[in-house]
Design a protein around this motif. Structure first.
Motif, PDB file in Angstrom:
ATOM      1  N   GLU A  83      -1.043 -11.211  -5.458  1.00  0.00           N
ATOM      2  CA  GLU A  83      -0.334 -10.000  -5.056  1.00  0.00           C
ATOM      3  C   GLU A  83       0.995  -9.839  -5.788  1.00  0.00           C
ATOM      4  O   GLU A  83       1.545 -10.800  -6.331  1.00  0.00           O
ATOM      5  N   VAL A  84       1.498  -8.602  -5.750  1.00  0.00           N
ATOM      6  CA  VAL A  84       2.771  -8.254  -6.373  1.00  0.00           C
ATOM      7  C   VAL A  84       3.615  -7.493  -5.357  1.00  0.00           C
ATOM      8  O   VAL A  84       3.098  -6.621  -4.644  1.00  0.00           O
ATOM      9  N   ALA A  85       4.891  -7.822  -5.291  1.00  0.00           N
ATOM     10  CA  ALA A  85       5.834  -7.047  -4.480  1.00  0.00           C
ATOM     11  C   ALA A  85       6.526  -6.035  -5.373  1.00  0.00           C
ATOM     12  O   ALA A  85       7.009  -6.374  -6.457  1.00  0.00           O
ATOM     13  N   VAL A  86       6.572  -4.790  -4.907  1.00  0.00           N
ATOM     14  CA  VAL A  86       7.191  -3.701  -5.662  1.00  0.00           C
ATOM     15  C   VAL A  86       8.380  -3.163  -4.876  1.00  0.00           C
ATOM     16  O   VAL A  86       8.255  -2.855  -3.684  1.00  0.00           O
ATOM     17  N   ALA A  87       9.525  -3.074  -5.549  1.00  0.00           N
ATOM     18  CA  ALA A  87      10.690  -2.404  -4.966  1.00  0.00           C
ATOM     19  C   ALA A  87      10.514  -0.913  -5.228  1.00  0.00           C
ATOM     20  O   ALA A  87      10.691  -0.451  -6.357  1.00  0.00           O
ATOM     21  N   VAL A  88      10.132  -0.171  -4.207  1.00  0.00           N
ATOM     22  CA  VAL A  88       9.796   1.244  -4.363  1.00  0.00           C
ATOM     23  C   VAL A  88      11.053   2.050  -4.687  1.00  0.00           C
ATOM     24  O   VAL A  88      12.095   1.887  -4.056  1.00  0.00           O
ATOM     25  N   ALA A  89      10.917   2.927  -5.675  1.00  0.00           N
ATOM     26  CA  ALA A  89      12.022   3.800  -6.067  1.00  0.00           C
ATOM     27  C   ALA A  89      11.808   5.224  -5.548  1.00  0.00           C
ATOM     28  O   ALA A  89      12.730   5.837  -4.991  1.00  0.00           O
ATOM     29  N   TYR A  90      10.604   5.764  -5.749  1.00  0.00           N
ATOM     30  CA  TYR A  90      10.310   7.133  -5.326  1.00  0.00           C
ATOM     31  C   TYR A  90       8.924   7.198  -4.702  1.00  0.00           C
ATOM     32  O   TYR A  90       8.008   6.470  -5.091  1.00  0.00           O
ATOM     33  N   VAL A 142       3.905  -4.603  -0.863  1.00  0.00           N
ATOM     34  CA  VAL A 142       3.085  -5.674  -1.435  1.00  0.00           C
ATOM     35  C   VAL A 142       1.656  -5.169  -1.594  1.00  0.00           C
ATOM     36  O   VAL A 142       1.048  -4.663  -0.635  1.00  0.00           O
ATOM     37  N   VAL A 143       1.121  -5.290  -2.815  1.00  0.00           N
ATOM     38  CA  VAL A 143      -0.234  -4.827  -3.117  1.00  0.00           C
ATOM     39  C   VAL A 143      -0.925  -5.836  -4.021  1.00  0.00           C
ATOM     40  O   VAL A 143      -0.263  -6.653  -4.677  1.00  0.00           O
ATOM     41  N   PRO A 144      -2.262  -5.787  -4.101  1.00  0.00           N
ATOM     42  CA  PRO A 144      -2.964  -6.614  -5.073  1.00  0.00           C
ATOM     43  C   PRO A 144      -2.473  -6.312  -6.491  1.00  0.00           C
ATOM     44  O   PRO A 144      -2.200  -5.147  -6.825  1.00  0.00           O
ATOM     45  N   ALA A 145      -2.381  -7.334  -7.317  1.00  0.00           N
ATOM     46  CA  ALA A 145      -1.848  -7.158  -8.669  1.00  0.00           C
ATOM     47  C   ALA A 145      -2.644  -6.137  -9.468  1.00  0.00           C
ATOM     48  O   ALA A 145      -2.089  -5.429 -10.317  1.00  0.00           O
ATOM     49  N   GLY A 146      -3.943  -6.016  -9.173  1.00  0.00           N
ATOM     50  CA  GLY A 146      -4.774  -5.078  -9.906  1.00  0.00           C
ATOM     51  C   GLY A 146      -4.440  -3.624  -9.668  1.00  0.00           C
ATOM     52  O   GLY A 146      -4.900  -2.752 -10.412  1.00  0.00           O
TER      53      GLY A 146
END
Length: 346
Positions: free
Chosen positions: A30-37, A134-138
């Motif tokens: 998984e990957v954590a993303v800091a959401v911007a928009y 957090v979402v799957p890397a794919g």
């Protein structure tokens, strides 16, 4: 890692709250993303106003949103890329990969797919209107060079438009009618012009959406409630129904040429919808549906990076602290097209 993650959470019809949640950590793969928009979609508005989309009813608090972009914040175990800090867009769907539809290349209609911000199953799939997702890397796509985040946020709805145009077949040199000039309808216009459509006529009940349609490439527009307006095409080669209104479908069937194609894109009200079926038979009109998208997401990012003229579709931006106001404005089609929620000021 931040100590809290601001999120837009729907609890039921008319009950949207801005809440602080414990930020999730990425697990294996998984990957954590800091959401911007995040872009507010029609389905988000349905969850906010009615507490449901079609038969999918909010039964537990659910983070809304599936049109999101940001930066990679952290990688889970076993993930080697993208790199932390990379600007990314998030593909909102996780198909099962095992069913017949997935195996045959129709992953967008996978019955077991999980879609961000959806109440189609319980527990609900929490959405992307949160500072840390957090979402799957794919599902993560690094943005092409030069593509800004506030433009890349249109990748998801543009993907929907691209898929609808592909369902219509080859539109080069053709006359196309688009019913409905909401954000999706206007992005369909841009996609049609890019695909080579010679003429794109757009109808809507309101003047503001029609202005946006003109700015993104419509060759003419017509008020939907003026059936005698000379701007209506009498023999469109293709019609794409993007309003989600039974009247829009009836208009498409009535104004398509013999042997033409009608693409149903807008979700119609639940239950049966009447339309002139005999006309479909006697004119051999092809009716086809278009649902979500798959690989078009990558194509959308490429087109946005290449300068596809879609910027007029974004009409408003609100900080996440004003998300309720953002939803109220987004629900007013007389003034707004695509409304963005901005998490960068948090």
């Amino acid at each position: 890692m931040t100590s809290s993650s601001t999120a837009c959470v729907v609890h039921g019809a008319g009950d949207l709250r801005i809440e602080d949640r414990v930020p999730a950590e990425p697990g294996p793969g998984e990957v954590a993303v800091a959401v911007a928009y995040g872009g507010i979609c029609g389905s988000d508005l349905h969850y906010y106003h009615r507490g449901a989309v079609g038969d999918f009813t909010v039964r537990e608090p659910m983070v809304l949103g599936h049109e999101v972009v940001g930066h990679v914040a952290a990688l889970g175990p076993g993930v080697t890329g993208p790199a932390e800090g990379d600007p990314v867009a998030v593909h909102p769907a996780t198909p099962c990969g095992e069913c017949r539809e997935c195996r045959e290349g129709h992953r967008n209609v996978c019955a077991r797919s999980r879609y961000l911000g959806s109440a189609a199953r319980t527990p609900h799939v929490q959405g992307g209107f949160t500072r840390r997702l957090v979402v799957p890397a794919g599902q993560v796509r690094v943005l092409p060079a030069g593509l800004s985040l506030d433009r890349a946020v249109l990748a998801e709805p543009l993907s929907v438009a691209l898929h609808a145009v592909r369902r219509a077949g080859d539109v080069r040199g053709k006359r196309v009618l688009v019913t409905g000039a909401g954000p999706i309808g206007c992005l369909v216009v841009a996609a049609l012009r890019h695909a080579g459509a010679a003429e794109v006529v757009v109808s809507d009940l309101l003047p503001q959406p029609l202005k946006v349609a003109e700015l993104v490439g419509a060759t003419s527009t017509v008020p939907a409630d003026r059936p005698d307006d000379p701007a209506w095409p009498a023999d469109a080669d293709v019609a794409i129904e993007a309003s989600g209104a039974p009247a829009g479908l009836a208009t498409c069937v009535a104004r398509i040429r013999r042997g033409g194609t009608v693409v149903l894109l807008g979700l119609l009200p639940t239950g049966e919808t009447g339309f002139p079926g005999n006309v479909v038979v006697t004119r051999e009109i092809t009716l086809t549906g278009a649902f979500r998208f798959d690989t078009e997401f990558d194509d959308a990012l490429t087109l946005l990076a290449g300068g596809l003229p879609v910027d007029p579709v974004v009409t408003h931006r609100f900080p996440v602290a004003e998300a309720v106001a953002a939803f109220d404005v987004a629900g007013d089609r007389a003034v707004a097209s695509k409304v963005l929620i901005d998490f960068t000021g948090e």
